[in-house]
Design a protein around this motif. Sequence first.
Motif, PDB file in Angstrom:
ATOM      1  N   TRP A  58     -41.093   0.103 -39.211  1.00 33.89           N
ATOM      2  CA  TRP A  58     -42.016   1.521 -39.187  1.00 33.89           C
ATOM      3  C   TRP A  58     -43.275   0.591 -39.368  1.00 33.89           C
ATOM      4  CZ3 TRP A  58     -41.097   6.020 -40.075  1.00 33.89           C
ATOM      5  CH2 TRP A  58     -39.956   6.731 -39.911  1.00 33.89           C
ATOM      6  N   ASP A 101     -46.510   1.081 -37.117  1.00 36.13           N
ATOM      7  CA  ASP A 101     -47.470   0.704 -35.686  1.00 36.13           C
ATOM      8  C   ASP A 101     -47.181  -0.178 -34.430  1.00 36.13           C
ATOM      9  OD1 ASP A 101     -48.870   1.021 -33.496  1.00 36.13           O
ATOM     10  OD2 ASP A 101     -49.218   3.448 -34.118  1.00 36.13           O
ATOM     11  N   GLN A 110     -51.054  -1.069 -33.476  1.00 40.23           N
ATOM     12  CA  GLN A 110     -52.011  -1.392 -34.236  1.00 40.23           C
ATOM     13  C   GLN A 110     -51.858  -3.107 -34.697  1.00 40.23           C
ATOM     14  OE1 GLN A 110     -51.681   1.228 -37.494  1.00 40.23           O
ATOM     15  NE2 GLN A 110     -53.468   2.297 -36.397  1.00 40.23           N
ATOM     16  N   ARG A 142     -48.731  -0.879 -42.748  1.00 35.26           N
ATOM     17  CA  ARG A 142     -47.962  -0.123 -43.483  1.00 35.26           C
ATOM     18  C   ARG A 142     -46.386  -0.026 -44.237  1.00 35.26           C
ATOM     19  NH1 ARG A 142     -48.413   5.082 -41.524  1.00 35.26           N
ATOM     20  NH2 ARG A 142     -45.818   5.247 -41.771  1.00 35.26           N
ATOM     21  N   PRO A 185     -41.345   3.719 -45.340  1.00 37.13           N
ATOM     22  CA  PRO A 185     -41.300   4.746 -46.517  1.00 37.13           C
ATOM     23  C   PRO A 185     -40.051   4.861 -46.711  1.00 37.13           C
ATOM     24  CG  PRO A 185     -41.573   5.585 -43.671  1.00 37.13           C
ATOM     25  CD  PRO A 185     -42.115   3.479 -44.254  1.00 37.13           C
ATOM     26  N   THR A 195     -45.297   9.735 -46.680  1.00 34.58           N
ATOM     27  CA  THR A 195     -44.253   9.233 -47.163  1.00 34.58           C
ATOM     28  C   THR A 195     -43.803  10.096 -48.837  1.00 34.58           C
ATOM     29  OG1 THR A 195     -46.124   7.474 -47.184  1.00 34.58           O
ATOM     30  CG2 THR A 195     -44.578   7.589 -46.052  1.00 34.58           C
ATOM     31  N   LEU A 213     -38.153  12.157 -43.637  1.00 38.18           N
ATOM     32  CA  LEU A 213     -37.668  11.647 -44.349  1.00 38.18           C
ATOM     33  C   LEU A 213     -37.171  12.183 -46.070  1.00 38.18           C
ATOM     34  CD1 LEU A 213     -41.508  10.132 -44.882  1.00 38.18           C
ATOM     35  CD2 LEU A 213     -39.272   8.493 -44.281  1.00 38.18           C
ATOM     36  N   ASN A 256     -38.176   6.516 -35.094  1.00 37.17           N
ATOM     37  CA  ASN A 256     -39.227   6.079 -35.915  1.00 37.17           C
ATOM     38  C   ASN A 256     -40.103   6.687 -36.078  1.00 37.17           C
ATOM     39  OD1 ASN A 256     -37.114   5.015 -37.720  1.00 37.17           O
ATOM     40  ND2 ASN A 256     -37.945   2.885 -37.404  1.00 37.17           N
ATOM     41  N   TYR A 308     -44.469   8.092 -37.515  1.00 37.44           N
ATOM     42  CA  TYR A 308     -45.454   8.341 -39.033  1.00 37.44           C
ATOM     43  C   TYR A 308     -46.721   8.906 -38.188  1.00 37.44           C
ATOM     44  CZ  TYR A 308     -48.962   5.674 -36.836  1.00 37.44           C
ATOM     45  OH  TYR A 308     -49.473   4.899 -36.205  1.00 37.44           O
TER      46      TYR A 308
END
Lengths: 178, 158
Positions: free
Chosen positions: A24, A26, A29, A148, A151, B79, B122, B145, B147
């Motif tokens: 999860w 990026d 980044q 991050r 989640p 989230t 989610l 995935n 975000y």
Amino acid sequence: MSIVRRSQQWGTFARMWHVFDATWQDPYQSSQIIAKYLLGRHKPISHPMNRCGDHVVVINSSEIALRGDEWQMRVYFHHDTYHGGASWTKAWELHKKDPTMIMKKAVYRALGNNLTRHQAYARLHVFLDDKIPLEIQQNLSSQIKQLRPVPQRLDQISPEELENFPQIVKLPETYVLT
Amino acid sequence: MAFARCIAKFTKNYFLPDSSRSISITATRNIKEIREVKENNTTIIEGIVKPHPKEHLMLKSCDNGACPLCSAGVNVKHTDVLILKQFVRSDGCMLPRRITGLCNIQQKRVGIMVTMAHRAGLMGTLKPKNCRMDPKKRRDWRKYNTYYDETTIKQSYY
Ligand SMILES: [Zn+2]
């Protein structure tokens, strides 16, 4: 040279092996952070004439997360030098083909364009899941923090936590949720 | 199968009068609990409004008229499914503003963040029936995935 000073010398100039869990994260980044470790910029002895870059092992690269609609919008260009040989591959198509490719390309770009790039890039090891060879696993001594938090899906949360979470919404008395 | 269920329901309703009243003309909402109290010769049947089962978990409301989310003072992300879950129905639809009691900006923000959470896979349990719960079973790029960035939401106070 005393044994203390000698071991301090070894400790200073030894190459470390860092692990980075890309679940999860990026890739664009996190590649900035990974490039810093590959080039040794995180060390106080860092200098362009001093080769002090570390190894970075990236695991779970098939679980990277891209922002918004970047899976469709981000495009990788390739030209095979023939006429009409240009091709544009969407990020999700490249990821389907090779789940380590996006991470590798992102780090390759973040390393900058100079002669240290290829040596630093050779110190990067990307694996699509958490199964890494034993000889690499035995070298690992440090972990790079994730950018991050991963989640949590609603079906993975325990029923006790679901029951005891503070309530913000007060529904009207006559309103019944279906 | 449906026929067998129909028969079972019919049997339960008409041949077993001991069970509690299961025939109703309108939809049962169970807002009030019906209680029977017998005192000597008088029988009192009363409908009592039950308190909310999560009353003890409710946050304290503010006196200054701020909406529950503003007065809670939390920076909600997409989230935070445990918070967003409270603003949706069981099929994942956003509740209207007259029910949630949010201010205009927060209602918009929460609505957008609920969409983000759905698209990121989610809130798989809050979906219409016959929906894929596992986001890994989606097609093409949807199974990877994704975000979202909350700064892309235009509605904000500053
Ligand atoms: Zn508000």
